[in-house]
Design a protein around this motif. Structure first.
Motif, PDB file in Angstrom:
ATOM      1  N   MET A  27       0.820  -1.209   0.000  1.00 13.34           N
ATOM      2  CA  MET A  27       0.000   0.000   0.000  1.00 13.34           C
ATOM      3  C   MET A  27       0.851   1.255   0.000  1.00 13.34           C
ATOM      4  O   MET A  27       0.321   2.357  -0.081  1.00 13.34           O
ATOM      5  CB  MET A  27      -0.907   0.026   1.248  1.00 13.34           C
TER       6      MET A  27
ATOM      7  N   PRO B 104     -12.274  -6.388  -2.776  1.00 16.55           N
ATOM      8  CA  PRO B 104     -13.635  -5.887  -2.572  1.00 16.55           C
ATOM      9  C   PRO B 104     -14.630  -7.037  -2.651  1.00 16.55           C
ATOM     10  O   PRO B 104     -14.597  -7.841  -3.566  1.00 16.55           O
ATOM     11  CB  PRO B 104     -13.824  -4.900  -3.723  1.00 16.55           C
TER      12      PRO B 104
ATOM     13  N   ASP C  45      -7.464  -3.254   7.868  1.00 15.69           N
ATOM     14  CA  ASP C  45      -8.847  -3.476   7.412  1.00 15.69           C
ATOM     15  C   ASP C  45      -9.121  -2.676   6.143  1.00 15.69           C
ATOM     16  O   ASP C  45      -9.724  -3.183   5.189  1.00 15.69           O
ATOM     17  CB  ASP C  45      -9.842  -3.055   8.505  1.00 15.69           C
ATOM     18  N   ARG C  46      -8.646  -1.430   6.140  1.00 14.64           N
ATOM     19  CA  ARG C  46      -8.862  -0.566   4.971  1.00 14.64           C
ATOM     20  C   ARG C  46      -8.223  -1.156   3.731  1.00 14.64           C
ATOM     21  O   ARG C  46      -8.822  -1.228   2.659  1.00 14.64           O
ATOM     22  CB  ARG C  46      -8.255   0.823   5.274  1.00 14.64           C
ATOM     23  N   SER C  47      -6.969  -1.627   3.900  1.00 12.11           N
ATOM     24  CA  SER C  47      -6.248  -2.158   2.746  1.00 12.11           C
ATOM     25  C   SER C  47      -6.915  -3.425   2.221  1.00 12.11           C
ATOM     26  O   SER C  47      -7.022  -3.622   1.014  1.00 12.11           O
ATOM     27  CB  SER C  47      -4.803  -2.494   3.123  1.00 12.11           C
TER      28      SER C  47
ATOM     29  N   THR D 211     -10.081  -4.284   2.425  1.00 11.37           N
ATOM     30  CA  THR D 211     -11.322  -3.961   1.701  1.00 11.37           C
ATOM     31  C   THR D 211     -11.016  -3.351   0.344  1.00 11.37           C
ATOM     32  O   THR D 211     -11.786  -3.513  -0.603  1.00 11.37           O
ATOM     33  CB  THR D 211     -12.214  -2.978   2.494  1.00 11.37           C
ATOM     34  N   TYR D 212      -9.855  -2.691   0.252  1.00 12.32           N
ATOM     35  CA  TYR D 212      -9.487  -2.098  -1.044  1.00 12.32           C
ATOM     36  C   TYR D 212      -8.994  -3.179  -2.012  1.00 12.32           C
ATOM     37  O   TYR D 212      -9.390  -3.205  -3.172  1.00 12.32           O
ATOM     38  CB  TYR D 212      -8.397  -1.037  -0.819  1.00 12.32           C
ATOM     39  N   LEU D 213      -8.138  -4.090  -1.496  1.00 19.65           N
ATOM     40  CA  LEU D 213      -7.532  -5.082  -2.382  1.00 19.65           C
ATOM     41  C   LEU D 213      -8.488  -6.216  -2.740  1.00 19.65           C
ATOM     42  O   LEU D 213      -8.422  -6.779  -3.820  1.00 19.65           O
ATOM     43  CB  LEU D 213      -6.292  -5.678  -1.713  1.00 19.65           C
TER      44      LEU D 213
ATOM     45  N   ASP E 263      -5.708   0.316   9.472  1.00 22.81           N
ATOM     46  CA  ASP E 263      -5.072   0.410   8.154  1.00 22.81           C
ATOM     47  C   ASP E 263      -5.163  -0.927   7.433  1.00 22.81           C
ATOM     48  O   ASP E 263      -5.403  -0.990   6.226  1.00 22.81           O
ATOM     49  CB  ASP E 263      -3.591   0.801   8.300  1.00 22.81           C
TER      50      ASP E 263
END
Lengths: 382, 221
Positions: free
Chosen positions: A78, A99, A91-93, A95-97, A89
């Motif tokens: 990231m 979906p 969790d965010r990554s 959900t981004y990678l 961070d």
């Protein structure tokens, strides 16, 4: 069935072989060498009886190392700092990678520390000689019984202290009771997590009773720290309320907007702080839109409760549902909009009057085999 | 000591979690300062700040004209969910009672005028109070036979029985061409004066309870 019989005959003969080896060796050899067909039902292990899956300590340690390395890789991917990569961070990554369109949040891909994923298990309870470490191991629930043992020991200590004071003549009934803030006891599930073993509801009730008994005794404040370990703080409910923003329009008049729902009705209300008390619903006057007195009473309820009847102008929009549910939706929206004009104490009073809770009652579905939601078909004897 | 107490009356199939508390609608309950309250009430207030509260139903409001007893009576009179009609009947009943009492007031002489009650709400409450039974009967099985055993009644049960008797009496035993509000106003005025069929029914229930007094020990609760 026949196959299983063959198997059992073979094993029975095998046992007989050890006791009488010389009898009919040829015949038994022929029997034993015959192909034994076994049904798959016998081979299938009883999965339920094995209990939850057990993970060794080394396995979990390996998982932790993998997690740490994976965290650093993810941070590199990231383009962020690997040292200060927090769980949010991660969790965010993820959900981004990856979906995911799944509705069930627990079914989506996640990456968490292995301690949160794998259930807590106890290390081996006995030494190399097979002798258990804990003196209550053979009760089966060693943590629970040791906790009860400690608790009772503390009660005896408090009683001894009381006897000392009585002997000296310094005993007073209401002294030094434990003062607990707004808190609740640990639930049974939380206690099970703490003790890392399962307990029954009976055990849990006994534990709570004994704790309550200890709380009531005078001079129990010495054990306050012990008791607080088994209590959880309750936070005030009023903090969970979202107050809508107080905006100002071109003329400098303060207004606020809020929405409300009841059954299948949706409503939105704009509350303006003028001196008059005009109310418009969907463009019509409220007297025209709600001919029934009960609905108008519901509209006025929050305003009358706070005593601000003539102060506000209401511009309401409502759709869906019937007349009573539209009135209920409007009432909720008005109460919410009113929160931004009132103090916190007034907001709390409104909440306790039941004006700020969305009504969860909806139409119950009809079930198959019944005439309605609850009504059954007429019972005919024949 | 504030302890976590579960709600005792777990309602089957309620849409609310049993953790939720009942709302308090009257304004006076919130205007009392903290000094006036007893310890129990203080604890109740603390509990209310910590627990979520159910939504107020659409039949209640904080207005001075809203009476919980009258609302309960309206709901009991309602058929097929027609609250508008039930409420209309109730308002007409109260109006009718007022008319009759004012007529009586104007016809009476000076000395009798003070004794005549004109407020229809007090008449309603007093009539309901007069109709409430003190003991009820329960059918208890003992040794193969069913006995009618006198039992104490809760306040809710007594109020319910009084209202039910008034409504059934008005529906069944009156002339069919009169309006419901007319029948109700007659019945309420008569009950206010401690006469009428509902009072008779109440006294009969009391007599039965007195007659079966010997079986009172069959009650185990």
């Amino acid at each position: 069935m026949a196959a299983s019989c063959v198997r059992t005959v073979g094993s029975f003969l095998g046992k007989c072989m050890t006791c009488s080896s010389t009898i009919n060796t040829v015949a038994t050899q022929v029997l034993l060498s015959r192909q034994v067909c076994v049904s798959s039902a016998l081979c299938r292990k009883n999965l339920a009886a094995a209990g939850p899956e057990k993970f060794t300590l080394e396995y979990i340690q390996k998982q932790v190392e993998e997690y740490e390395i994976g965290k650093r890789h993810l941070a590199n991917m990231m383009g962020e700092d690997p040292e200060n990569f927090t769980q949010e961070d991660i969790d965010r990554s993820i959900t981004y990678l990856f979906p995911s369109g799944l509705f069930e949040k627990t079914a989506r891909p996640l990456m968490k520390h292995p301690d949160e994923i794998f259930p807590k298990q106890r290390a081996v309870q006995w030494g190399a000689d097979g002798r258990p470490f804990h003196f209550l191991f053979y009760t089966g629930k060693q943590s629970y019984y040791s906790l009860m043992h400690d608790l009772y020991g503390k009660i005896l200590k408090i009683e001894k202290h009381q006897d000392h004071l009585r002997a000296k003549g310094l005993f007073s009934q209401d002294a030094q009771l434990i003062s607990l803030g707004p808190s609740r006891w640990l639930t049974k599930e939380e206690l099970e997590l703490l003790l890392v073993e399962t307990i029954s509801t009976h055990d849990y009730d006994r534990f709570i009773k004994l704790m309550e008994h200890m709380l009531v005794m005078p001079y129990s404040s010495t054990e306050e720290e012990f008791v607080q370990r088994y209590r959880r703080l309750l936070e005030a409910q009023s903090l969970k309320q979202l107050v809508p923003l107080l905006e100002k329009d071109e003329n400098g008049m303060a207004f606020s907007t809020a929405e409300g729902r009841r059954k299948t009705s949706d409503s939105s209300v704009i509350l303006r702080d003028c001196g008059s008390g005009h109310i418009t619903v969907n463009g019509q006057d409220y007297l025209q839109y709600f001919p029934v007195l009960q609905d108008r009473e519901q509209l006025m309820f929050p305003l009358q409760f706070m005593g601000v009847l003539g102060r506000f102008n209401l511009e309401c929009k409502v759709s869906g549902g019937g007349r009573s549910s539209q009135a209920g939706a409007l009432r909720l929206a008005i109460s919410r909009a009113l929160l931004s004009f009132l103090s916190e104490g007034d907001g709390e009073a409104m909440r306790q009057a039941g004006l700020l809770t969305p009504d969860p009652r909806v139409r119950e579905r009809k079930k198959p085999g019944q005439e309605g939601a609850r009504r059954k078909f007429t019972w005919k004897k024949r | 000591v504030l302890s976590f107490v579960c709600r005792v009356f777990l309602v089957r199939w309620s849409r609310y979690n049993p953790y939720y508390l009942e709302p308090e609608v009257s304004k006076e309950a919130y205007s009392r300062p903290a000094t006036e309250l007893s310890a129990e009430e203080k604890e109740q207030r603390e509990l209310k700040t910590l627990r979520p509260i159910k939504a107020a139903t659409s039949g209640v409001s904080s207005s001075v004209f809203d009476d919980p007893v009258i609302s309960k009576f309206i709901n009991m009179m309602m058929e097929h969910g027609n609250k508008v009609l039930a409420r209309e009947i109730m308002t007409q009943t109260l109006e009718n009672i007022k008319k009759k009492q004012v007529e009586k007031y104007h016809k009476a002489s000076e000395g009798e005028r003070e004794a005549i009650e004109c407020n229809p709400y007090t008449i309603f409450h007093q009539a309901l109070e007069n109709c409430k039974p003190v003991v009820g009967l329960a059918s208890i099985q003992k040794g193969g036979k069913y006995y009618q055993v006198p039992i104490p009644l809760t306040d809710n049960r007594r109020r319910f029985l009084a209202m039910k008797w008034i409504i059934t009496e008005c529906r069944d035993n009156k002339h069919r061409r009169t309006h419901m509000y007319e029948k109700l106003s007659q019945e309420l005025l008569v009950a206010f004066g401690k006469e009428g069929n509902v009072m008779k029914k109440k006294y009969e229930l009391h007599k039965m309870a007195e007659a079966n007094r010997a079986y009172a020990h069959y009650r185990w609760w």
